[in-house]
Design an enzyme around this catalytic site. Structure first.
Site, short mmCIF file in Angstrom:
data_model
loop_
_atom_site.label_atom_id
_atom_site.label_comp_id
_atom_site.label_asym_id
_atom_site.label_seq_id
_atom_site.Cartn_x
_atom_site.Cartn_y
_atom_site.Cartn_z
CB CYS A 339 -1.01 0.03 1.45
SG CYS A 339 -1.25 -1.65 1.96
NE ARG A 368 2.36 -9.35 4.90
CZ ARG A 368 0.74 -9.35 4.63
NH1 ARG A 368 0.08 -10.37 5.11
NH2 ARG A 368 0.48 -8.42 3.77
CD GLN A 386 -1.09 -8.68 -0.26
OE1 GLN A 386 -0.23 -7.69 -0.28
NE2 GLN A 386 -1.55 -8.76 1.02
CG ASP A 388 -2.14 -5.44 -2.64
OD1 ASP A 388 -3.26 -5.30 -2.32
OD2 ASP A 388 -1.32 -4.89 -1.87
CG HIS A 390 -3.90 -0.21 -2.77
ND1 HIS A 390 -2.86 -0.68 -3.14
CD2 HIS A 390 -4.63 -0.50 -1.71
CE1 HIS A 390 -2.15 -1.16 -2.15
NE2 HIS A 390 -3.24 -1.34 -1.09
CE LYS A 470 -11.22 -8.19 8.62
NZ LYS A 470 -10.13 -9.08 8.76
CG HIS A 516 -6.02 -1.50 1.39
ND1 HIS A 516 -4.61 -1.36 1.37
CD2 HIS A 516 -6.66 -0.86 2.38
CE1 HIS A 516 -4.51 -0.22 2.05
NE2 HIS A 516 -5.52 0.29 2.85
#
Ligand SMILES: [Zn+2]
Ligand SMILES: [Zn+2]
Length: 646
Positions: A339, A368, A386, A388, A390, A470, A516
């Site tokens: 992000c 991570r 990921q 991902d 946005h 979420k 996200h």
């Protein structure tokens, strides 16, 4: 008299001191027989508990999950008694329930081996057959400590327990067992009324476990068991376990040469050529769907400086899970999330409401740090990609954007053969930022989007992130295991932290809404799930090798090569086995690699420009013109068909 309110809202009057069991009998003999425990005013208790005042009462049976847990924990006691009878000098430590069963930690100098399980099970069966009552006895903390003096483990349990009243449960004939005492254990309860109510059980394994999980303490033995309502449920569970073992992606990953791990990078997967074919097939499909849904794609650096991670809040809230590096006299972190990088790209130019919604995807490589103990093949890794994205939009675009994400998500899941989804909505937690008004708008938009798509969902009240509500997407695999893959999170925090703005209709600068979202979550983990779901038998469009050509003898090797070239010119992934092996051996060998199609070619096929097709998992074969096979297979790949039938 006491007034008892039942779950259906009806109520009955009983004399003070009537037990839950007696109430069950009043309601019906069937219920009384099935009863294993009770809930009085939201507290789970023994059936023998007397009711002393007006109360709410629910009779618990094995059909209730709490009932099953009470039964499983009672099995832990029964197993402990069996072990005490077989090894009288054993010291009992702690025996809770776990998913699907129970365990007991014991201190015994002699190791218990799998060969001993049957003996333990036999003793347990004797105890269950005797149908002895579980009886509760209460005493003060001091009395309990006195009773347990010399027993360091149980004394420790008392010292760790809360409350002034300690309870013991005995499940022996009162004081008459072989050792002249009944089996009794310090326990909060509740328990099933008698040992005969225990269901079908099995001892599963034994493993070392440190006392209190502390490696400086003594290593104990942890004996695991499983227990179910019926023999049939137990058998189904054992079959599921066996099936899960057969499908273990770590084993199949090695057999099919898909990926590996190396001590040089613990928790970091090495993808092999066959694994990369699966990977790239997913990426290509994923890009296509995203283009269709009007996403753009970016790529941001994996190393970014300390100041950025301070600004994003990760430095303060996520530091334990991050990797760091230092160069040119400055501190940097390796990104755990994409992000902040996405925000920096957003800020490179001015934005107007006219270009909203702005959908920006990134296949972002994130790191991570996970504890070494929790790593598990591709399911838990320290580095992953990921999928991902946005979305930057105005508040009144939230609902339609969520609908779009839901449609895209389901389209992607279906292409992989997942049709069973469930959705969870997490709402405002106690600790949150942003006004109640914006939370209401956002949560309402999520709810409206789910309603619009006619999707049933579960609400996790107060479980949202501090920065916004979420939606999570879960799929179910062929073993009925649920996997959380996708997520949509609204974020009121990051656009402010990064001072993101857009020019609105009225020419003023406003803060955009940031959504996200991820669909597959982690590519690595998703590939692990696919391998287990399909037991390595990948759908045609994902299979590393889609067909293998097997000439029945050397004489048709040239024809096999010609078929191979023809298939390859139509972008089918294939190879030929030109070895000297007999055709039976070639088929057996090919079988282990699980290709969707084997194409056997002999003189007859060579003369008629055809192939004899063996479909994976089927006995029958079918002869097709080579061109016809290519047309059908290509169509199946283009359509992402799961079935292989020709
Ligand atoms: Zn207990
Ligand atoms: Zn994000």
């Amino acid at each position: 008299m006491a007034r008892i309110t039942l779950p259906d809202g009806s109520s009955i009057e009983v004399a003070d001191g009537t037990t839950a069991k007696q109430v069950a009998e009043q309601i019906g003999a069937g219920l009384a027989k099935a009863a294993v425990a009770a809930r009085i005013n939201d507290q789970l208790v023994d059936l023998s508990t007397p009711i002393k005042a007006d109360a709410k009462l629910q009779i618990i049976t094995l059909k209730d999950i709490e009932g099953l847990e009470v039964m499983r924990h009672s099995c832990a006691h029964i197993m402990a008694e069996a072990i005490c009878r077989l090894w009288p000098n054993v010291k009992l430590v702690y025996g809770p329930t776990v998913d699907d069963g129970f365990y007991y930690d014991i201190d015994l100098d002699e190791p218990i081996r799998p060969g001993d399980f049957e003996r333990i099970e036999e003793k347990m069966s004797e105890i269950i057959k005797a149908d002895r009552p579980f009886a509760r006895k209460e005493m003060t903390r001091d009395e309990a400590l006195k009773k347990l003096s010399g027993d360091k483990y149980k004394t420790d349990n008392v010292n760790r327990a809360t409350g002034d009243i300690m309870s013991f449960y005995s499940s022996g004939d009162p004081f008459d067992s072989a050792q002249g005492k009944c089996f009794e254990d310090l326990c909060r309860g509740p328990h099933i009324p008698s040992t005969g109510k225990a269901g079908a059980f099995k001892i599963m394994s034994v493993a070392g476990a440190y006392w209190h999980g502390d490696p400086t303490q003594k290593m104990l033995q942890r004996v695991y068991g499983t227990a179910w309502r019926t023999r049939k449920e137990l058998d189904e569970y054992l079959t599921r376990l066996e099936e899960a073992r057969r499908r273990d992606h770590r084993v199949i990953g090695r057999q099919l040469d898909l990926f590996s791990f190396n001590d040089a990078g613990p928790g970091f997967a090495f993808m092999h050529p066959n694994g990369m074919i699966i990977w790239n097939s997913i990426v290509e499909f994923w890009r296509g769907v995203h283009a269709k849904f009007n996403y753009e794609e970016i790529k941001t650096p994996i190393i970014l400086n300390k100041e950025l991670w301070h600004k994003s809040g990760h430095w303060d809230h996520y530091k334990e899970n991050m990797y760091f590096t230092r160069f040119d006299d400055a501190d940097y972190a390796i990104k755990p999330m994409n992000c902040p990088g996405g925000c920096l790209v957003y800020k490179t130019r001015k934005h107007s409401y006219r270009e909203f919604p702005l959908r920006v995807a990134e296949l972002g490589l994130v790191h991570r740090h996970e504890a070494s103990g929790v790593m598990h093949g591709l399911f838990r890794v320290r580095q992953f990609t990921q999928d991902d994205a946005h979305i930057f939009c105005t508040p009144d675009q939230i609902e339609s954007e969520i609908i779009g994400v839901i449609e895209l998500t389901f389209e992607i899941y279906r292409a992989f053969g997942f049709e069973d989804f469930h959705v969870e909505l997490s709402t405002k937690p106690a600790n949150h930022i942003g006004s109640d008004e914006i939370w209401d708008i956002a949560t309402n938009a999520l709810v409206q989007a789910l309603r619009h798509k006619n999707i049933d969902y579960k609400v996790n009240e107060g479980d949202g992130a501090f920065y916004g509500p979420k939606i999570d997407f879960h799929i179910q695999d062929c073993l009925k295991r649920s996997w959380q893959l996708g997520t949509i999170q609204l974020d009121f925090s990051m656009p402010q932290r990064f001072e993101l703005v857009y020019t609105d209709k009225d020419n003023t600068e406003k803060t955009p809404v940031m959504i996200h979202r991820a669909v597959l979550g982690s590519f690595e983990r998703f590939i692990g799930i696919l391998i287990e779901h399909y037991a390595g038998e990948m759908p045609l469009w994902l299979a590393p090798e889609q067909a293998i050509i097997l000439p029945i003898s050397e004489k048709t090797n040239d024809y096999a090569r010609a078929v191979e070239n023809k298939l390859k010119s139509h972008n089918l992934r294939c190879s030929s086995d030109l070895s000297d092996e007999k055709i039976g051996a070639k088929i057996a060998k090919a079988h282990a690699d699980k290709p969707p199609y084997m194409l056997v070619v002999g003189p007859r096929e060579s003369q008629s420009d055809s192939v004899n097709v063996r479909i994976r998992g089927q006995e029958q074969t079918k002869t097709l013109k080579t061109d016809e096979f290519i047309t059908i297979a290509s169509r199946k790949i283009a359509d992402k068909q799961i079935g292989l039938a020709l």
